[in-house]
Enzyme design. Structure first.
Site, mmCIF file in Angstrom:
data_model
loop_
_atom_site.group_PDB
_atom_site.id
_atom_site.type_symbol
_atom_site.label_atom_id
_atom_site.label_comp_id
_atom_site.label_asym_id
_atom_site.label_seq_id
_atom_site.Cartn_x
_atom_site.Cartn_y
_atom_site.Cartn_z
ATOM 1 N N LYS A 182 0.810 -1.224 0.000
ATOM 2 C CA LYS A 182 0.000 0.000 0.000
ATOM 3 C C LYS A 182 0.844 1.276 0.000
ATOM 4 C CE LYS A 182 -4.516 -1.371 1.659
ATOM 5 N NZ LYS A 182 -4.441 -2.821 1.987
ATOM 6 N N GLU A 233 -9.931 7.242 3.772
ATOM 7 C CA GLU A 233 -10.771 6.405 4.611
ATOM 8 C C GLU A 233 -10.013 5.117 4.856
ATOM 9 O OE1 GLU A 233 -11.092 6.439 1.293
ATOM 10 O OE2 GLU A 233 -10.593 4.302 1.102
ATOM 11 N N SER A 276 1.588 -9.872 -0.524
ATOM 12 C CA SER A 276 1.285 -8.432 -0.549
ATOM 13 C C SER A 276 1.639 -7.719 0.751
ATOM 14 C CB SER A 276 -0.193 -8.218 -0.885
ATOM 15 O OG SER A 276 -1.024 -8.977 -0.024
HETATM 16 C C1 LIG Z 1 -5.241 -3.826 1.566
HETATM 17 C C2 LIG Z 1 -4.487 -5.086 1.333
HETATM 18 C C3 LIG Z 1 -4.846 -5.987 0.296
HETATM 19 C C4 LIG Z 1 -6.041 -5.797 -0.572
HETATM 20 O O1 LIG Z 1 -6.033 -4.674 -1.386
HETATM 21 P P1 LIG Z 1 -5.722 -4.736 -2.953
HETATM 22 O O2 LIG Z 1 -6.032 -3.357 -3.395
HETATM 23 O O3 LIG Z 1 -6.630 -5.762 -3.567
HETATM 24 O O4 LIG Z 1 -4.300 -5.106 -3.108
HETATM 25 C C5 LIG Z 1 -4.048 -7.100 0.103
HETATM 26 N N1 LIG Z 1 -2.985 -7.357 0.886
HETATM 27 C C6 LIG Z 1 -2.624 -6.532 1.896
HETATM 28 C C7 LIG Z 1 -1.443 -6.880 2.721
HETATM 29 C C8 LIG Z 1 -3.362 -5.376 2.157
HETATM 30 O O5 LIG Z 1 -3.002 -4.571 3.166
#
Ligand SMILES: *Cc1c(COP(=O)(O)O)cnc(C)c1O
Length: 398
Positions: free
Chosen positions: A92, A114, A384
């Site tokens: 993010k 938000e 992610s």
């Molecule tokens: C917010 C988040 C997601 C989901 O958001 P996407 O916009 O689909 O990437 C996935 N993994 C993590 C670690 C997150 O914080």
């Protein structure tokens, strides 16, 4: 090139996307569109962005070969793209930083955002602290109680967290308040949106700031494995980490691109956020300014979704995913809460990596997929984010 002409001048990805907002928001979107179009052409903007990615976020994030998980599953070779190692613990920050630089360029000094679980709020507060921007984060009071550590993190980082007490007191109510603030204060304020969602130009901007994940991966796989992966797997909430890693491979027809949604308690239960998997609950609709697949009841009311991971728990999905799916370029599956927990545990046990529960959905799918594939098949999974934030949830499930 599949993606050369999208989004079009109206922000549409085929039948998806667009700008479904009240008249009062149109000037703000037009301003953002113009500012981004100029920034996109300006090499100085990208060299500043890339400088922060390198010296602050810690990019490039590595790719790790998951040797023990591969041996355990007995099939395809599994590689992990390590967004969990990015500063603040997830992908993010790439988007938050890119938009914060855009804020500076627009001559604004304040952002509103938000947040549901607090991850996007923390990323926004982080980028704002770094660049000296005033940051206000709207958050439902129910979410604030559930996510107290993230509320405290945001405050430590200098953000003001405003509790929202209307409606269900969760994410969608926080979004409404953030938009209200933006409309009222648009002269000096930018709305820093957290995923590849919302009205044009957000899905485009967020994708461009997240595509670094795929651009790096493509190069790193060539270096480390000597070739591209056969399959790329990523979890899909709003769709930003997945479009970020997919984008660099769109023109490689031999690379399969698989998105994993939140299957919650199973599709039949109706308690999930698998927008592409449940035609009974998800239809073409408009949510928060963009047209895409939206989970809703028979009367068109937005459905209550469920996922063990807050980041995947959203009723709609980024328009570019819907478009690429129609083209047959990307495919989507889902993982239940239980499968995601199995993925979470497997990555801890076999690789010494505690993943975010969102990322654990991608791993959970790979637990099923890898054993069905030959040993010369390469799967690249996007991790992610890291799982520190999810320890309480996992402890309760134990
Ligand atoms: C917010 C988040 C997601 C989901 O958001 P996407 O916009 O689909 O990437 C996935 N993994 C993590 C670690 C997150 O914080």
């Amino acid at each position: 090139m599949l993606h050369a002409n999208v989004p079009d001048a109206h922000g549409r990805f085929g039948p998806y996307g667009g700008q479904f907002v009240p008249e009062t928001l149109m000037p703000a979107l037009a301003e953002l569109e113009a500012a981004y179009a100029a920034a996109k052409q300006d090499p100085e903007f990208w060299s500043e962005f890339n400088g922060y990615l390198r010296h602050y976020v810690g990019r490039p994030t590595p790719i790790s070969f998951a040797r023990r998980l591969t041996e355990h599953l007995g099939g395809a070779q599994i590689y992990l793209k390590r967004e969990d190692l990015a500063h603040s613990g997830a992908h993010k920050i790439n988007n938050a930083l890119g938009q914060a630089l855009l804020v500076k360029r627009m001559g604004k000094q304040r952002v509103v955002a938000e947040t549901g679980a607090g991850q996007h709020g923390v990323a926004t507060a982080t980028a704002s602290a770094l660049l000296g921007i005033d940051c206000v984060v709207y958050m439902g009071t129910v979410d604030m109680a559930r996510q107290a550590p993230n509320v405290f993190r945001m405050k430590l980082l200098g953000a003001e967290v405003r509790g929202v007490d209307s409606g269900s007191k969760t994410l969608k109510d926080a979004i409404n308040e953030a938009i209200r603030d933006w409309v009222t204060n648009v002269d000096g304020t930018h709305y820093l949106l957290g995923s590849a969602l919302g009205p044009h130009p957000y899905p485009l901007i967020v994708r461009d700031f997240q595509r670094v994940i795929g651009d790096e991966s493509r190069r790193q796989m060539q270096e480390q494995a000597g070739r591209l992966p056969d399959t790329v797997v990523a979890c899909v909430g709003g769709g930003s980490n997945s479009i970020g890693i997919f984008y660099a491979f769109l023109d490689d027809p031999n690379v399969r691109l698989v998105g994993v949604e939140a299957g919650g308690r199973g599709i039949a239960s109706g308690e999930h956020a698998a927008r592409f998997a449940d035609p009974k609950l998800a239809r073409l609709g408009v949510l928060h300014g963009t047209r895409s697949f939206v989970m809703m009841d028979a009367d068109g009311q937005i459905a209550l979704t469920h996922s063990i991971s807050a980041g995947l728990d959203y009723a709609s999905v980024g328009p570019e995913h819907a478009y690429l799916r129609d083209l047959g370029r990307t495919e989507y599956t889902y993982c239940t809460d239980d499968q995601a927990l199995a993925g979470f545990r497997a990555l801890c046990r076999f690789e010494g990596i505690i993943p975010a529960l969102e990322s654990a959905h991608a791993i959970g799918h790979v637990l099923d997929l890898a054993p069905t594939l030959p040993e010369d098949h390469i799967i690249l999974v996007n991790v992610s984010g890291r799982g520190d934030k999810d320890l309480d949830t996992v402890m309760r499930e134990a």
